[in-house]
Design a protein around this motif. Structure first.
Motif, PDB file in Angstrom:
ATOM      1  N   SER A   1       0.840  -1.198   0.000  1.00 36.26           N
ATOM      2  CA  SER A   1       0.000   0.000   0.000  1.00 36.26           C
ATOM      3  C   SER A   1       0.874   1.246   0.000  1.00 36.26           C
ATOM      4  CB  SER A   1      -0.899  -0.006   1.250  1.00 36.26           C
ATOM      5  OG  SER A   1      -1.609   1.206   1.393  1.00 36.26           O
ATOM      6  N   ASP A   2       0.286   2.391  -0.377  1.00 37.78           N
ATOM      7  CA  ASP A   2       0.973   3.661  -0.163  1.00 37.78           C
ATOM      8  C   ASP A   2       0.603   4.252   1.195  1.00 37.78           C
ATOM      9  OD1 ASP A   2      -1.615   4.492  -0.619  1.00 37.78           O
ATOM     10  OD2 ASP A   2      -1.131   5.800  -2.310  1.00 37.78           O
ATOM     11  N   PHE A   3      -0.295   3.607   1.893  1.00 38.42           N
ATOM     12  CA  PHE A   3      -0.712   3.990   3.253  1.00 38.42           C
ATOM     13  C   PHE A   3      -1.128   5.458   3.336  1.00 38.42           C
ATOM     14  CE2 PHE A   3       1.816   0.171   3.872  1.00 38.42           C
ATOM     15  CZ  PHE A   3       1.010  -0.563   4.727  1.00 38.42           C
ATOM     16  N   GLN A   4      -1.827   5.918   2.300  1.00 41.53           N
ATOM     17  CA  GLN A   4      -2.406   7.261   2.325  1.00 41.53           C
ATOM     18  C   GLN A   4      -3.727   7.176   3.091  1.00 41.53           C
ATOM     19  OE1 GLN A   4      -1.159  10.079   1.158  1.00 41.53           O
ATOM     20  NE2 GLN A   4       0.549   9.403  -0.108  1.00 41.53           N
ATOM     21  N   MET A   5      -3.589   7.001   4.388  1.00 42.78           N
ATOM     22  CA  MET A   5      -4.756   6.821   5.250  1.00 42.78           C
ATOM     23  C   MET A   5      -4.477   7.458   6.600  1.00 42.78           C
ATOM     24  SD  MET A   5      -4.263   2.682   5.995  1.00 42.78           S
ATOM     25  CE  MET A   5      -4.085   2.218   4.276  1.00 42.78           C
TER      26      MET A   5
ATOM     27  N   GLU B   1       5.313  12.956  -5.874  1.00 43.02           N
ATOM     28  CA  GLU B   1       4.206  13.461  -5.065  1.00 43.02           C
ATOM     29  C   GLU B   1       4.663  14.438  -3.988  1.00 43.02           C
ATOM     30  OE1 GLU B   1       1.411   9.468  -5.503  1.00 43.02           O
ATOM     31  OE2 GLU B   1       1.907  10.238  -3.529  1.00 43.02           O
ATOM     32  N   VAL B   2       5.937  14.362  -3.600  1.00 45.40           N
ATOM     33  CA  VAL B   2       6.432  15.257  -2.546  1.00 45.40           C
ATOM     34  C   VAL B   2       7.796  15.831  -2.931  1.00 45.40           C
ATOM     35  CG1 VAL B   2       7.006  15.505  -0.101  1.00 45.40           C
ATOM     36  CG2 VAL B   2       5.165  13.977  -0.777  1.00 45.40           C
ATOM     37  N   GLU B   3       8.830  14.994  -2.853  1.00 44.43           N
ATOM     38  CA  GLU B   3      10.188  15.495  -3.093  1.00 44.43           C
ATOM     39  C   GLU B   3      10.366  16.087  -4.490  1.00 44.43           C
ATOM     40  OE1 GLU B   3      10.817  11.617  -0.634  1.00 44.43           O
ATOM     41  OE2 GLU B   3       9.430  12.391  -2.142  1.00 44.43           O
ATOM     42  N   GLY B   4       9.668  15.527  -5.471  1.00 39.21           N
ATOM     43  CA  GLY B   4       9.846  15.971  -6.846  1.00 39.21           C
ATOM     44  C   GLY B   4       9.041  17.192  -7.237  1.00 39.21           C
ATOM     45  N   LEU B   5       8.276  17.745  -6.323  1.00 38.10           N
ATOM     46  CA  LEU B   5       7.496  18.943  -6.635  1.00 38.10           C
ATOM     47  C   LEU B   5       8.414  20.149  -6.811  1.00 38.10           C
ATOM     48  CD1 LEU B   5       4.535  18.599  -4.105  1.00 38.10           C
ATOM     49  CD2 LEU B   5       4.447  18.230  -6.580  1.00 38.10           C
TER      50      LEU B   5
ATOM     51  N   TRP C   1       4.457  20.194   3.131  1.00 35.75           N
ATOM     52  CA  TRP C   1       3.990  18.913   2.582  1.00 35.75           C
ATOM     53  C   TRP C   1       4.995  17.797   2.883  1.00 35.75           C
ATOM     54  CZ3 TRP C   1       2.170  20.867  -2.903  1.00 35.75           C
ATOM     55  CH2 TRP C   1       0.919  21.484  -2.760  1.00 35.75           C
ATOM     56  N   CYS C   2       6.295  18.115   2.770  1.00 38.04           N
ATOM     57  CA  CYS C   2       7.311  17.109   3.080  1.00 38.04           C
ATOM     58  C   CYS C   2       7.230  16.693   4.543  1.00 38.04           C
ATOM     59  CB  CYS C   2       8.706  17.652   2.764  1.00 38.04           C
ATOM     60  SG  CYS C   2       9.081  17.807   0.997  1.00 38.04           S
ATOM     61  N   ARG C   3       6.951  17.663   5.421  1.00 40.53           N
ATOM     62  CA  ARG C   3       6.833  17.365   6.846  1.00 40.53           C
ATOM     63  C   ARG C   3       5.613  16.484   7.115  1.00 40.53           C
ATOM     64  NH1 ARG C   3       6.303  22.242   8.649  1.00 40.53           N
ATOM     65  NH2 ARG C   3       8.552  22.634   8.635  1.00 40.53           N
ATOM     66  N   VAL C   4       4.502  16.784   6.453  1.00 35.18           N
ATOM     67  CA  VAL C   4       3.295  15.970   6.617  1.00 35.18           C
ATOM     68  C   VAL C   4       3.554  14.541   6.164  1.00 35.18           C
ATOM     69  CG1 VAL C   4       0.938  15.615   5.766  1.00 35.18           C
ATOM     70  CG2 VAL C   4       1.675  17.899   6.474  1.00 35.18           C
ATOM     71  N   ASP C   5       4.247  14.392   5.021  1.00 38.26           N
ATOM     72  CA  ASP C   5       4.562  13.062   4.514  1.00 38.26           C
ATOM     73  C   ASP C   5       5.476  12.317   5.476  1.00 38.26           C
ATOM     74  OD1 ASP C   5       4.669  11.069   2.199  1.00 38.26           O
ATOM     75  OD2 ASP C   5       6.800  11.528   2.438  1.00 38.26           O
ATOM     76  N   ALA C   6       6.482  13.004   6.007  1.00 43.52           N
ATOM     77  CA  ALA C   6       7.398  12.370   6.962  1.00 43.52           C
ATOM     78  C   ALA C   6       6.671  11.962   8.236  1.00 43.52           C
ATOM     79  CB  ALA C   6       8.554  13.317   7.281  1.00 43.52           C
ATOM     80  N   ASP C   7       5.750  12.805   8.700  1.00 47.13           N
ATOM     81  CA  ASP C   7       4.967  12.474   9.898  1.00 47.13           C
ATOM     82  C   ASP C   7       4.112  11.237   9.665  1.00 47.13           C
ATOM     83  OD1 ASP C   7       6.044  14.612  11.226  1.00 47.13           O
ATOM     84  OD2 ASP C   7       4.307  15.926  10.972  1.00 47.13           O
ATOM     85  N   ARG C   8       3.494  11.158   8.500  1.00 46.55           N
ATOM     86  CA  ARG C   8       2.649  10.003   8.186  1.00 46.55           C
ATOM     87  C   ARG C   8       3.481   8.731   8.149  1.00 46.55           C
ATOM     88  NH1 ARG C   8       1.917   7.489   3.579  1.00 46.55           N
ATOM     89  NH2 ARG C   8       2.921   9.174   2.424  1.00 46.55           N
ATOM     90  N   ARG C   9       4.646   8.801   7.534  1.00 43.24           N
ATOM     91  CA  ARG C   9       5.512   7.628   7.469  1.00 43.24           C
ATOM     92  C   ARG C   9       6.000   7.235   8.859  1.00 43.24           C
ATOM     93  NH1 ARG C   9       9.576  10.136   3.461  1.00 43.24           N
ATOM     94  NH2 ARG C   9      10.842   8.253   3.800  1.00 43.24           N
TER      95      ARG C   9
END
Length: 247
Positions: free
Chosen positions: A140-144, A171-175, A204-212
């Motif tokens: 999964s990409d675990f976008q939940m 989706e994040v780093e490549g923006l 956005w990078c921080r949100v992604d890191a927090d989710r991971r």
């Protein structure tokens, strides 16, 4: 047999590698004293259909193909279930030791256009595989949300769960740091125009890191940290992960 004796990552013995007390990487042996049942649970919610630097659905299909072939060659039963808000009946194969069309399944998976949201299908899948302890590879990409992650891992807790996180760096780093982006929410279908700037990208990078981070914490409580795949599959790293040698 160790991977050093037969250096072909496609011949990884998932069961033997995961259970080796010396954390040695094992490859297939054609004689087995016992067999297990393994399932790949594949998240096909809308976010999995986003394509940037990679296709997460195609990565999932590649994983399913290799894992199914590896399991069946050593005599383990392997099944596949694709889920979003429900279980996809046409993408559900009961575990079997015989070849059961994983190539065709992977092709259908690659052709799928994910457009729904929800984790109810993953929870229902846990009911379909209830019973004797199994090896469950959760792809999964675990976008939940954190609560949804908790619900999924709790539902699968009777089994040995191997979480595999699929990421697309676009989706994040490549923006870009600056510019206008027309974004479409893959889960809801809503569109909006966003002015990207360095502070927003950092957020956005921080949100992604927090989710991971939340995923790692939740998965670890249930036995195993997730393996992250960003853009391409590093089969050697994946082999080391199954062997328990770290990420």
């Amino acid at each position: 047999m160790s991977l050093l004796d037969n250096p072909d990552p496609r011949r990884i013995d998932l069961r033997a590698s995961a259970r080796d007390p010396l954390e040695a990487l094992r490859v297939r042996r054609f004689e087995q004293n016992s067999a297990i049942t393994a399932y790949a649970l594949v998240d096909v919610t809308g976010s999995m259909g986003v394509v940037g630097h990679t296709s997460k659905i195609s990565l999932a299909a590649d994983l399913v193909s290799v894992l199914a072939a590896s399991a069946r060659r050593i005599g383990d039963a392997f099944g596949i279930i694709a889920c979003d808000s429900d279980v996809h009946g046409e993408l559900f194969q009961r575990a079997t030791r015989a070849r059961a069309g994983e190539v065709e399944f992977a092709a259908e998976l690659r052709g799928l256009t994910p457009n729904r949201r929800g984790v109810e299908g993953l929870i229902r899948a846990s009911e379909l595989i209830a019973g004797r302890r199994k090896l469950v590879i959760l792809i999964s990409d675990f976008q939940m949300s954190s609560q949804e992650m908790e619900d999924v891992f709790a539902a699968l807790s009777p089994h040995d769960v191997v979480p595999i996180l699929l990421r697309d760096s676009a989706e994040v780093e490549g923006l870009p740091n600056w510019g206008l982006l027309a974004l479409r929410d893959a889960e809801t279908g809503r569109r909006r125009l966003v002015a990207v700037r360095p502070s927003l990208k950092t957020r956005w990078c921080r949100v992604d890191a927090d989710r991971r981070g939340r995923l790692r914490a939740i998965a670890s409580r249930h036995g195993r940290e997730p393996f992250e795949i960003t853009d391409v599959i590093d089969w050697d790293r994946l082999a080391s992960y199954f062997a328990g040698g770290g990420i």
